[in-house]
Enzyme design. Structure first.
Site, PDB file in Angstrom:
ATOM      1  CG  ASP A  84      -1.830   1.177   1.294  1.00 39.25           C
ATOM      2  OD1 ASP A  84      -2.190   1.712   0.232  1.00 39.25           O
ATOM      3  OD2 ASP A  84      -2.204   1.581   2.417  1.00 39.25           O
ATOM      4  CG  ASP A 139      -0.648   3.066   6.385  1.00 38.51           C
ATOM      5  OD1 ASP A 139      -1.395   3.516   5.501  1.00 38.51           O
ATOM      6  OD2 ASP A 139      -0.181   3.752   7.304  1.00 38.51           O
ATOM      7  CD  GLU A 146      -5.174   0.630  -2.023  1.00 37.43           C
ATOM      8  OE1 GLU A 146      -5.767  -0.307  -1.466  1.00 37.43           O
ATOM      9  OE2 GLU A 146      -5.020   1.753  -1.515  1.00 37.43           O
TER      10      GLU A 146
END
EC number: 3.1.21.10
Length: 166
Positions: free
Chosen positions: A7, A139, A67
């Site tokens: 991420d 996260d 992502e």
């Protein structure tokens, strides 16, 4: 199949490692890479690079998933996030890992069932899908969700390929 989920962020880049065998998922590890906010941008990108390299060296993933980022109202922030994302895509690719990219809405849809899920919902479902996982931060939970999404989509692609080959 060991999957590294990432991420991306310049302040915090979440990472998560899962093992995916058939339809079973197992949590391996997770964490956050936090470059020094007081360092120059180039140095922060080096720290991000080195952190991801260390995760790859420690856990030997077979594939990576990242992502996709959304465009923010602040152009300077969006540009910096794009630079961090470039590092996040480059490191696993340079390490020889296939890299999948997934929109945040697809990740949420895959893990929670709705593309508009809140971060808390994603975290709860990650813990449900990966028993024993205590994801260190939001996260890290997001990175694990990206890895789960990749495992689901990868499995579907393999089933389709086998069906077409028959």
């Amino acid at each position: 199949m060991r999957i590294l989920g990432l991420d991306p962020g310049l302040r915090n880049t979440g990472w998560g490692i899962i093992d995916a065998v058939d339809n079973r998922l197992r949590h391996v590890a997770d964490g956050v890479i936090r470059p020094d906010a007081s360092a120059a941008l180039a140095e922060r990108l080096v720290q991000l690079h080195d952190g991801i390299m260390a995760v790859i060296a420690d856990f030997s993933p077979d594939e990576a998933a990242v992502e996709e980022t959304f465009v923010n109202m602040n152009p300077a922030s969006t540009l910096k996030l794009g630079q961090a994302r470039g590092v996040v895509l480059l490191v696993p690719a340079k390490s020889g890992l296939p890299v999948g990219e997934y929109a945040a809405t697809l990740v949420k849809q895959s893990v929670v069932g709705t593309g508009r899920a809140a971060k808390e919902q994603v975290g709860m479902m990650v813990k449900t899908l990966l028993p024993g996982c205590l994801a260190a931060t939001a996260d890290a939970a997001d990175a694990l969700a990206v890895a789960i999404c990749h495992a689901h989509h990868r499995g579907t692609q393999q089933k389709l390929a086998r069906a077409v080959a028959r």
